[in-house]
Design an enzyme around this catalytic site. Structure first.
Site, PDB file in Angstrom:
ATOM      1  N   GLU A 197      -5.436  12.746   5.642  1.00 47.39           N
ATOM      2  CA  GLU A 197      -5.353  13.208   4.240  1.00 47.39           C
ATOM      3  C   GLU A 197      -6.738  13.706   3.820  1.00 47.39           C
ATOM      4  OE1 GLU A 197      -3.009  13.447   1.560  1.00 47.39           O
ATOM      5  OE2 GLU A 197      -4.845  14.293   0.729  1.00 47.39           O
ATOM      6  N   HIS A 221      15.884 -14.962 -13.299  1.00 46.62           N
ATOM      7  CA  HIS A 221      15.013 -15.726 -12.398  1.00 46.62           C
ATOM      8  C   HIS A 221      15.843 -16.180 -11.193  1.00 46.62           C
ATOM      9  CE1 HIS A 221      11.843 -18.372 -11.030  1.00 46.62           C
ATOM     10  NE2 HIS A 221      12.760 -19.316 -10.855  1.00 46.62           N
TER      11      HIS A 221
END
Ligand SMILES: Cc1cc2nc3c(=O)[nH]c(=O)nc-3n(C[C@H](O)[C@H](O)[C@H](O)COP(=O)(O)OP(=O)(O)OC[C@H]3O[C@@H](n4cnc5c(N)ncnc54)[C@H](O)[C@@H]3O)c2cc1C
Length: 464
Positions: free
Chosen positions: A201, A441
């Protein structure tokens, strides 16, 4: 056959086919021109086939890496069956869209189309050229992989993502040019199959333009999987021999020259719009990179001619093309719509996934927006611990009035989690509203609430 329609659309990808469906829904007579396959890049050569290969290779990775699975090291993938499965999924989706288009009454014409004048299109069909007219025209011809001046795809050693999706055999080594979504997803697929993958990159970080802190967390996680991610690498030349490509250049960090060789190289350093020869001279204005210039109503400079999707640039995403399609069609039908990309989410489907919406910390600073951020590391999540997936974070950014202006996630399923935050950005929800929402949860989404609370120094499951 009725040669004059209310709306003509050139290109049958996500932008074009959705425009056709919406226009038909609004009672308009529609014609859609497509030179290849309905579904465009996304369905045939992009979003869908990559996600199929990512899913298949993720199963392999998990079986191999789950410590309690015995005999995991010996398992493999039947690559021929995977390739057949990929094409079957693509074909099924394409048939589904063709069915919807047929039921909507939209006419599909196969062939390459060109706008000759406002409302006049010539299409090269298998039976020769045909001229069609329409009250409004929507251009949705998409984009293709960009080449480098010294490196063009040759179908063998140098490939684009289209060929890389369908390699007959898994390559021993692969160089990937570009650490954006396409480069990282393709790199992950082949790394999981045992390929020696090096991603080069030119910019200082992966997923260029992303929130730096979040991208750095993703980079760390991907490196642990054996992906070689090299940034600030400027490639200036290539040598191609049968079965071997060598890339040469200079490291911008150390100023030292480099040379990397592999069996194949994947070009994933940007895309070019399919805007050449799309319209007669003077009908369209092309901006930087050849993208078609439009205003916020997606009108080109020629009355009654709109352009959408990858063709106009910005974020090259299928759901951005969907949004554009609705805006352009509704304007063509006399409504007054403008595009709004403030809450446009994006995702990279690596493992963990990366997803993002709204401003990055760096963008906020550049724009002079004073933000406070709340970061919750997955290490502190019970759900992440049960999944043995502790590499990641949720980061929420809010302005001076506590309104959420951006959010960035590295986590399994981040592409699904981000929508709560996209809603928060689009509705200007506050930290308190997201922090006070009752999350199930134990879930990874709980960490979104905690990150929002953390920005107010009110987190409960980590220290403030
Ligand atoms: C490997 C890869 C993975 C991707 N993954 C994702 C993802 O996970 N999520 C996401 O949001 N985006 C993803 N994308 C991006 C996404 O595919 C594009 O943003 C999207 O396809 C753009 O839609 P579009 O309708 O603008 O153009 P396209 O999908 O490119 O469609 C344009 C169509 O126009 C046709 N056409 C072109 N010129 C003419 C002409 N003159 N006459 C007739 N027909 C013509 C083409 O054949 C094509 O079918 C990916 C892209 C790639 C390459």
């Amino acid at each position: 056959m009725d040669n004059n329609k209310d709306i003509a659309i050139i290109g049958g990808g996500p932008g074009g086919y959705l425009a056709a469906l919406r226009a038909a829904q609004l009672g308009r007579k529609v014609v859609l021109f497509e030179e290849d396959r309905i579904g465009g890049t996304c369905m045939n050569y992009g979003c869908i086939p990559t996600k199929y290969l990512l899913h298949q290779t993720k199963i392999l990775k998990e079986v191999r890496e789950t410590k309690t699975v015995t005999g995991g090291e010996g398992v493999g993938l039947d690559w021929t069956a995977v390739q057949k499965g990929r094409q079957a999924v693509v074909d099924r989706l394409v048939r589904g869209i063709e069915f919807l288009l047929e039921k909507s009454g939209a006419e599909i014409v196969k062939g390459r189309a060109r706008l000759e004048d406002a409302g006049r299109i010539v299409v090269e069909t298998a039976d020769g050229p045909e001229t069609r007219t329409a009250g409004a025209v929507i251009l949705a011809t998409g984009s293709r992989a960009a080449s480098l001046p010294f490196l063009a795809p040759n179908g063998a050693e140098v490939v684009t993502s289209t060929e890389a999706l369908a390699f007959a055999e898994v390559p021993k080594s692969l160089l990937v040019i570009g650490a954006g979504a396409i480069g990282l997803e393709m790199g992950s697929i082949y790394r999981r199959l045992g390929t020696d993958v090096t991603v080069l990159e030119i910019l200082p970080g992966i997923t260029p333009g992303s929130d730096k802190e979040t991208a750095a967390r993703l980079e760390r996680a991907l490196k642990k999987q054996g992906l070689k991610l090299l940034t600030e690498m400027s490639i200036s030349g290539a040598e191609i021999a049968p079965g071997k490509v060598t890339l040469k250049g200079t490291s911008l960090k150390t100023k030292a020259p480099f040379e990397y060789s592999a069996a194949r190289v994947l070009l994933a350093a940007g895309r070019r719009p399919n805007s050449e020869d799309l319209a007669a001279d003077g009908l369209l204005t092309l901006g930087r990179g050849g993208f078609v210039a439009v205003n916020e109503r997606l009108e080109t400079g020629t009355p009654g001619v709109y352009a959408i999707g990858d063709l106009i640039g910005g974020k090259l995403l299928a759901h951005k093309a969907f949004h554009d399609a609705i805006v352009a069609v509704e304007n063509a039908c006399g409504m007054n719509r403008t595009v709004d990309y403030r809450a446009l989410p994006m995702a990279v489907f690596t493992d963990p996934e990366f997803a993002s919406v709204g401003l990055t910390q760096e963008e906020a600073e550049t724009k002079g927006v004073k933000v406070r951020s709340g970061v919750f590391l997955l290490q502190a999540s019970g759900r992440a611990l049960t999944m043995d997936s502790l590499d990641g974070l949720v980061k929420v950014l809010a302005d001076g009035s506590d309104r959420i202006v951006g959010a960035h996630i590295v986590a399994p399923g981040a592409s699904e989690m981000i929508h709560e935050l996209a809603l928060a950005v689009s509705r200007e929800a506050t930290l308190g509203e997201i922090g006070g929402l009752i999350h199930i949860h134990p879930t990874l989404s709980e960490t979104i609430g905690e990150a929002a609370l953390k920005a107010k120094n009110e987190a409960l499951h980590i220290l403030n």
